[in-house]
Design a protein around this motif. Structure first.
Motif, PDB file in Angstrom:
ATOM      1  N   SER A  38      -3.957 -38.837  19.943  1.00  0.00           N
ATOM      2  CA  SER A  38      -2.758 -38.576  20.890  1.00  0.00           C
ATOM      3  C   SER A  38      -1.781 -39.785  20.878  1.00  0.00           C
ATOM      4  CB  SER A  38      -3.537 -38.691  22.240  1.00  0.00           C
ATOM      5  OG  SER A  38      -4.162 -39.866  22.846  1.00  0.00           O
ATOM      6  N   LEU A  39      -2.287 -41.133  20.511  1.00  0.00           N
ATOM      7  CA  LEU A  39      -1.418 -42.189  20.284  1.00  0.00           C
ATOM      8  C   LEU A  39      -0.472 -41.879  19.163  1.00  0.00           C
ATOM      9  CD1 LEU A  39      -3.985 -44.902  21.282  1.00  0.00           C
ATOM     10  CD2 LEU A  39      -1.712 -44.461  22.493  1.00  0.00           C
ATOM     11  N   ARG A  40      -0.809 -41.295  18.061  1.00  0.00           N
ATOM     12  CA  ARG A  40      -0.404 -40.925  17.025  1.00  0.00           C
ATOM     13  C   ARG A  40       0.783 -40.143  17.328  1.00  0.00           C
ATOM     14  NH1 ARG A  40      -5.198 -41.020  12.585  1.00  0.00           N
ATOM     15  NH2 ARG A  40      -5.230 -43.211  11.976  1.00  0.00           N
ATOM     16  N   ASN A  41       0.511 -39.238  18.026  1.00  0.00           N
ATOM     17  CA  ASN A  41       1.476 -38.184  18.358  1.00  0.00           C
ATOM     18  C   ASN A  41       2.892 -38.629  19.359  1.00  0.00           C
ATOM     19  OD1 ASN A  41       0.146 -36.095  17.294  1.00  0.00           O
ATOM     20  ND2 ASN A  41      -1.012 -35.459  19.078  1.00  0.00           N
ATOM     21  N   LEU A  42       2.446 -40.003  19.882  1.00  0.00           N
ATOM     22  CA  LEU A  42       3.276 -40.561  20.837  1.00  0.00           C
ATOM     23  C   LEU A  42       4.178 -41.774  19.758  1.00  0.00           C
ATOM     24  CD1 LEU A  42       1.053 -41.206  24.025  1.00  0.00           C
ATOM     25  CD2 LEU A  42       3.196 -39.671  23.901  1.00  0.00           C
TER      26      LEU A  42
END
Length: 322
Positions: A38-42
């Motif tokens: 999820s952080l990579r997607n951000l």
């Protein structure tokens, strides 16, 4: 030199964890992998140092060298430790700040608590999964539960799920999604409760699932009639939120943040840690014969929402350091 600058959205993070999916244990640390994704997607750039402490506790010592090597050779803004004792290697360097996420056992268990508290005092920010966990630390903390991938965990037909898994189409199943050999999961309590229900004339069997790829878990959730969680301690058990995302009824002991997460969700029952009370909860769920409205209650716990909350903590740490 750090790549993080005022106004920049690029943050580089070194994640240090002993919980991360591996070939021999594809479900290990699935919640850590979900948060990292999820952080990579951000837009956060994350490298992972996996400390294989299940194979050898000496991995923590090897991690000191590996963390130092990574920090010296790469331009990270901060490190994020998952589980208290994994903070030992990161605490022994001073080049970048670190955030630590405590996961439950690392604080609740006296065996790990002292080292977790030692790590907490060296961290730039501490995350706990539930308000209950705050009692173990004497410093300010952020309460951030694990997030759930709502695209992955969705309701589907029970019949279709059972056909996909090759399970009998008839009969009732209570899903238990932990290794029954783990003492704190108290599988014997679940087994006794189910036996009590059967003795009273209602048919239901356990469906024990662990060491499976996380991508398969939604199908098991939809194949079951209820989720049974009988743990003596938890932080923020993912299984509860994943079951709610699939509208699966729940019978659980009152541990971690379970009470807060299920709230007033229909057909979810909190029980005392006794076979008799858990059996009553199971019977209550079976008597209604319907799924829950849990999915609508956990939108605030989606992986994306939780990822943004973690990113806000990163930003605060970096602003304090600049």
């Amino acid at each position: 030199m750090s790549r993080h600058q005022a106004g920049s959205t690029v943050v580089r993070v070194l994640a240090v964890t002993s919980m991360y999916p591996v070939k021999r244990d594809p479900g290990l640390g699935a919640f850590v992998a979900t948060q990292i994704d999820s952080l990579r997607n951000l837009g956060v750039e994350i490298d992972v140092v996996f400390l294989d402490v299940k194979q050898s506790k000496w991995e923590l010592l090897g991690g000191i060298t590996e963390v130092r090597r990574k920090v010296h050779s790469e331009r990270y803004d901060l490190a994020h430790v998952h589980f208290g004792y994994n903070g030992i290697p990161v605490s022994l360097q001073r080049e970048i700040p670190f955030v630590v996420s405590f996961c439950g056992t690392d604080l609740a268990s006296p065996k790990f608590r002292a080292i977790s508290r030692w790590v907490s005092r060296r961290a730039a920010a501490c995350i706990v999964k539930s308000e209950e966990m705050q009692q173990y630390l004497d410093i300010p903390t952020h309460v951030v539960p694990n997030g759930i991938d709502l695209d992955h965990f969705q309701p589907m037909s029970k019949l279709r799920a059972r056909q996909r898994l090759g399970l009998p189409e008839k009969g009732r199943l209570a899903l238990f999604v932990s290794n029954p050999d783990r003492i704190e999961k108290q599988y014997e309590l679940a087994d006794l409760a189910l036996a009590t229900v059967r003795q009273r004339g209602q048919g239901i069997d356990p469906l024990v699932v662990f060491n499976k790829p996380h991508r398969e878990l939604p199908t098991y959730m939809n194949a079951a009639d209820l989720l049974l969680l009988t743990s003596s301690r938890e932080g923020s058990p993912n299984a509860i939120k994943e079951a709610m995302a699939c509208n699966l009824p729940i019978v659980s002991t009152d541990v971690g943040d379970v009470r807060q997460v299920i709230g007033t969700t229909d057909n979810c029952v909190l029980a005392d840690a006794s076979p008799e009370d858990i059996a009553r909860g199971i019977e209550q769920v079976l008597d209604t014969g319907r799924r829950t409205n849990g999915r609508e209650s956990i939108v605030s716990l989606s992986a994306e929402v939780i990822g943004r909350r973690v990113l806000d903590i990163y930003t605060s740490v970096l602003e304090d350091r600049s």
